[in-house]
Design a protein around this motif. Structure first.
Motif, PDB file in Angstrom:
ATOM      1  N   ARG A  62     -34.084  11.087  29.754  1.00 51.10           N
ATOM      2  CA  ARG A  62     -33.479  10.870  28.615  1.00 51.10           C
ATOM      3  C   ARG A  62     -34.218  10.326  27.615  1.00 51.10           C
ATOM      4  N   GLU A  63     -35.224   9.580  27.668  1.00 52.08           N
ATOM      5  CA  GLU A  63     -36.123   8.954  26.750  1.00 52.08           C
ATOM      6  C   GLU A  63     -36.803   9.949  26.141  1.00 52.08           C
ATOM      7  N   SER A  64     -37.560  10.641  27.058  1.00 47.32           N
ATOM      8  CA  SER A  64     -38.255  11.896  26.829  1.00 47.32           C
ATOM      9  C   SER A  64     -37.560  12.786  25.957  1.00 47.32           C
ATOM     10  N   PHE A  65     -36.281  13.298  26.455  1.00 49.86           N
ATOM     11  CA  PHE A  65     -35.636  14.390  25.507  1.00 49.86           C
ATOM     12  C   PHE A  65     -35.470  13.874  24.180  1.00 49.86           C
ATOM     13  N   ARG A  66     -35.061  12.399  24.358  1.00 50.78           N
ATOM     14  CA  ARG A  66     -34.747  12.001  22.692  1.00 50.78           C
ATOM     15  C   ARG A  66     -35.704  11.935  21.989  1.00 50.78           C
ATOM     16  N   SER A  67     -36.973  11.816  22.083  1.00 51.76           N
ATOM     17  CA  SER A  67     -38.133  12.324  21.156  1.00 51.76           C
ATOM     18  C   SER A  67     -38.048  13.599  20.668  1.00 51.76           C
ATOM     19  N   PHE A  68     -37.405  14.717  21.219  1.00 51.34           N
ATOM     20  CA  PHE A  68     -37.622  15.971  20.686  1.00 51.34           C
ATOM     21  C   PHE A  68     -36.409  16.578  20.250  1.00 51.34           C
ATOM     22  N   SER A  69     -35.289  15.752  20.518  1.00 51.17           N
ATOM     23  CA  SER A  69     -33.824  16.248  20.167  1.00 51.17           C
ATOM     24  C   SER A  69     -33.665  16.634  18.989  1.00 51.17           C
ATOM     25  N   LEU A  70     -34.359  15.978  17.815  1.00 50.55           N
ATOM     26  CA  LEU A  70     -34.010  16.480  16.387  1.00 50.55           C
ATOM     27  C   LEU A  70     -34.727  17.594  15.975  1.00 50.55           C
ATOM     28  N   ASP A  71     -35.769  17.797  16.502  1.00 49.16           N
ATOM     29  CA  ASP A  71     -36.655  19.136  16.614  1.00 49.16           C
ATOM     30  C   ASP A  71     -36.107  20.383  17.096  1.00 49.16           C
ATOM     31  N   LEU A  72     -35.140  20.324  17.997  1.00 41.52           N
ATOM     32  CA  LEU A  72     -34.776  21.424  18.795  1.00 41.52           C
ATOM     33  C   LEU A  72     -33.746  22.316  18.095  1.00 41.52           C
ATOM     34  N   ARG A  73     -33.790  23.644  18.490  1.00 40.85           N
ATOM     35  CA  ARG A  73     -32.729  24.698  17.992  1.00 40.85           C
ATOM     36  C   ARG A  73     -31.468  24.017  18.849  1.00 40.85           C
ATOM     37  N   GLN A  74     -30.354  24.104  18.071  1.00 46.50           N
ATOM     38  CA  GLN A  74     -29.115  23.183  18.346  1.00 46.50           C
ATOM     39  C   GLN A  74     -28.068  24.043  19.351  1.00 46.50           C
ATOM     40  N   ASN A  75     -28.308  25.228  19.794  1.00 43.38           N
ATOM     41  CA  ASN A  75     -27.357  25.984  20.465  1.00 43.38           C
ATOM     42  C   ASN A  75     -27.778  26.379  22.045  1.00 43.38           C
ATOM     43  N   PHE A  76     -28.180  25.172  22.580  1.00 40.32           N
ATOM     44  CA  PHE A  76     -28.181  25.448  23.961  1.00 40.32           C
ATOM     45  C   PHE A  76     -27.804  24.451  24.861  1.00 40.32           C
ATOM     46  N   PHE A  77     -27.365  24.729  26.099  1.00 34.62           N
ATOM     47  CA  PHE A  77     -27.308  23.850  27.070  1.00 34.62           C
ATOM     48  C   PHE A  77     -28.622  23.662  28.173  1.00 34.62           C
ATOM     49  N   PHE A  78     -29.470  22.526  28.106  1.00 38.40           N
ATOM     50  CA  PHE A  78     -30.425  22.322  28.901  1.00 38.40           C
ATOM     51  C   PHE A  78     -30.316  21.541  30.209  1.00 38.40           C
ATOM     52  N   VAL A  79     -30.777  21.968  31.300  1.00 41.34           N
ATOM     53  CA  VAL A  79     -30.885  21.133  32.530  1.00 41.34           C
ATOM     54  C   VAL A  79     -32.164  21.071  33.049  1.00 41.34           C
ATOM     55  N   PHE A  80     -32.488  19.869  33.150  1.00 45.76           N
ATOM     56  CA  PHE A  80     -34.012  19.479  33.639  1.00 45.76           C
ATOM     57  C   PHE A  80     -34.031  19.036  35.133  1.00 45.76           C
ATOM     58  N   ILE A  81     -34.896  19.470  35.812  1.00 44.50           N
ATOM     59  CA  ILE A  81     -35.126  19.034  37.474  1.00 44.50           C
ATOM     60  C   ILE A  81     -36.343  18.868  37.600  1.00 44.50           C
ATOM     61  N   PRO A  82     -36.568  17.405  37.802  1.00 40.75           N
ATOM     62  CA  PRO A  82     -37.862  16.923  38.263  1.00 40.75           C
ATOM     63  C   PRO A  82     -38.481  17.387  39.662  1.00 40.75           C
ATOM     64  N   LYS A  83     -39.798  17.768  39.665  1.00 39.46           N
ATOM     65  CA  LYS A  83     -40.624  17.814  41.017  1.00 39.46           C
ATOM     66  C   LYS A  83     -40.788  16.657  41.462  1.00 39.46           C
ATOM     67  N   THR A  89     -44.088   9.216  34.969  1.00 36.89           N
ATOM     68  CA  THR A  89     -44.455   8.444  33.702  1.00 36.89           C
ATOM     69  C   THR A  89     -43.572   8.967  32.658  1.00 36.89           C
ATOM     70  N   LEU A  90     -43.262   8.353  31.812  1.00 31.38           N
ATOM     71  CA  LEU A  90     -42.793   8.641  30.352  1.00 31.38           C
ATOM     72  C   LEU A  90     -43.708   9.686  29.820  1.00 31.38           C
ATOM     73  N   GLU A  91     -44.918   9.428  29.890  1.00 31.08           N
ATOM     74  CA  GLU A  91     -45.998  10.435  29.125  1.00 31.08           C
ATOM     75  C   GLU A  91     -46.185  11.479  29.724  1.00 31.08           C
ATOM     76  N   SER A  92     -46.017  11.732  31.105  1.00 29.89           N
ATOM     77  CA  SER A  92     -46.021  12.969  31.802  1.00 29.89           C
ATOM     78  C   SER A  92     -44.563  13.756  31.624  1.00 29.89           C
ATOM     79  N   PHE A  93     -43.534  13.171  31.457  1.00 33.13           N
ATOM     80  CA  PHE A  93     -42.402  13.922  31.273  1.00 33.13           C
ATOM     81  C   PHE A  93     -42.523  14.384  29.779  1.00 33.13           C
TER      82      PHE A  93
END
Length: 110
Positions: A62-83, A89-93
């Motif tokens: 969530r914190e990683s996504f927060r840093s990109f949320s303002l720059d994204l195109r606003q018409n998508f549903f995203f689902v993230f699945i970690p391996k 780490t936050l940096e790798s995400f």
């Protein structure tokens, strides 16, 4: 991340899983589906560990996504699945999310 941006309903997750397109990086899989609004969900399964570890992974995502949320195109549903890994780490995400967003054309390369 504001709560109205979270993908919560099972039918929305199923829509993204069944009809979405996938992008892969070294630590994350991104599944996306074009919609009228921006929403994001995180799928962290029990193979990642106990509830404490899974919740920590979701907080980092969530914190990683927060840093990109303002720059994204606003018409998508995203689902993230970690391996599955030993350490997250936050940096790798952040690095992997940026790679996926650029690869998918959701943000411009800085």
């Amino acid at each position: 991340m504001k709560k109205e941006f979270r993908l919560k309903k099972e039918k929305d997750f199923n829509l993204v899983f069944n009809k979405g397109k996938r992008l892969f990086s070294s630590d994350l899989t991104l599944i996306y589906f074009e919609q009228k609004e921006l929403k994001v969900g995180f799928a962290v399964g029990k193979k990642h560990g106990g509830s404490v570890k899974r919740n920590r992974i979701k907080r980092l995502l969530r914190e990683s996504f927060r840093s990109f949320s303002l720059d994204l195109r606003q018409n998508f549903f995203f689902v993230f699945i970690p391996k599955v890994k030993e350490e997250y780490t936050l940096e790798s995400f952040k690095k992997n999310m940026e790679y996926l967003f650029i690869k998918g054309g959701f943000i411009e390369k800085c």
